[in-house]
Design a protein around this motif. Structure first.
Motif, short mmCIF file in Angstrom:
data_model
loop_
_atom_site.label_atom_id
_atom_site.label_comp_id
_atom_site.label_asym_id
_atom_site.label_seq_id
_atom_site.Cartn_x
_atom_site.Cartn_y
_atom_site.Cartn_z
N LYS A 146 0.81 -1.21 0.00
CA LYS A 146 0.00 0.00 0.00
C LYS A 146 0.84 1.27 0.00
N THR A 147 2.01 1.23 0.64
CA THR A 147 2.85 2.43 0.67
C THR A 147 3.35 2.80 -0.72
N PHE A 148 3.52 1.81 -1.59
CA PHE A 148 3.92 2.10 -2.97
C PHE A 148 2.80 2.86 -3.69
N HIS A 153 0.49 7.78 -5.97
CA HIS A 153 -0.67 8.67 -6.05
C HIS A 153 -0.27 10.11 -5.75
N PHE A 154 0.52 10.30 -4.71
CA PHE A 154 0.92 11.66 -4.32
C PHE A 154 1.78 12.32 -5.40
N MET A 160 4.90 15.56 -9.61
CA MET A 160 6.26 15.50 -9.07
C MET A 160 7.04 14.36 -9.72
N ALA A 161 8.32 14.58 -9.97
CA ALA A 161 9.17 13.57 -10.62
C ALA A 161 9.15 12.26 -9.83
N CYS A 172 6.06 5.94 -11.10
CA CYS A 172 6.19 6.34 -9.69
C CYS A 172 6.09 5.13 -8.75
N TYR A 173 5.22 4.20 -9.09
CA TYR A 173 5.05 3.00 -8.28
C TYR A 173 6.34 2.18 -8.27
#
Length: 243
Positions: A146-148, A153-154, A160-161, A172-173
């Motif tokens: 879930k933290t990934f 998402h953020f 953001m890069a 990003c994931y």
């Protein structure tokens, strides 16, 4: 294609790596798919040589190969397109060889065809597929977490890069997975590299985006974009581990 993959939770992967001083290579999706694209995406066979050597180092346990579990789905989805790209390249090249032969014969430069062979029967595609599959078979894919998702998402929501340019959630994931593993390994004396071909998502004018630079500093991960450069770094990094 991808019938058998080694999938583990991040905590288990980091524990196994911490048990020894290790050189860790984290792949993104394109850096693996580009093995199939080598003949028409590169200008020298040295790239193949570097992939071959990296594959050997992984197989021999000199380098630990890891990737995100999301990459499994990405590879399966994109593989048919990449394979079709390869086939189109071969057909185009075959037609160009035939045309060149036609010109040579009609201009009386040669008495008969010298390029009369089928490129698709020479086995290069099969060889590249075997190299690709050998690396996949010896790579550990880190399970979803879930933290990934939250990280991705953020970054996407706020442009953001590495999502600043394309807004790509998957990039990003995968980057989040790499960073969390790298942070887990900071105290283990391991060396970790992230190999991506998406250079523009991580850097601008030859410099890492400030946020990406902060990510790398906080996690001690090094980003590489070119396989020859990557192999040189892996080779140099291996010396302290051979004593």
């Amino acid at each position: 294609m991808l019938e058998r993959v080694n999938k583990k939770k991040l905590e288990k992967v980091s524990t196994e790596i911490k048990m020894q001083q290790s050189i860790v290579l984290f792949w993104d999706t394109c850096s693996l798919l580009d093995i199939i694209r080598l003949p028409f995406r590169t200008d020298s066979d040295r790239y193949l040589d570097s992939y071959q050597r990296i594959c050997s180092d992984i197989f021999e346990g000199k380098v630990i190969s890891v990737a995100s579990a999301l990459t499994i789905a990405e590879l399966s989805y994109n593989f048919p397109t990449v394979e079709a790209e390869y086939d189109r390249y071969i057909r185009k090249l075959q037609n160009e060889l035939k045309l060149h032969d036609d010109y040579l014969i009609k201009s009386d430069c040669i008495p008969q065809r010298i390029l009369d062979f089928r490129l698709d029967e020479k086995g290069l595609k099969e060889y590249l597929l075997s190299l690709f599959n050998k690396i996949i078979a010896n790579t550990t894919f880190i399970s979803e977490k879930k933290t990934f998702n939250k990280f991705a998402h953020f970054r996407v929501a706020y442009h953001m890069a590495p999502a600043g340019r394309k807004g790509e959630y998957k990039d990003c994931y995968i980057w989040s997975t790499c960073l969390e593993l790298a942070k887990e390994l900071r105290q283990s004396n391991s060396i970790m590299y992230f190999f991506t071909k998406n250079k523009d998502d991580f850097s601008y004018n030859g410099q890492l985006y400030p946020l990406i630079q902060t990510d790398c500093t906080n996690s001690s991960v090094q980003i590489k974009y070119e396989v020859g450069d990557l192999y040189g770094e892996l080779l140099a990094a291996s010396f302290p581990f051979k004593s």
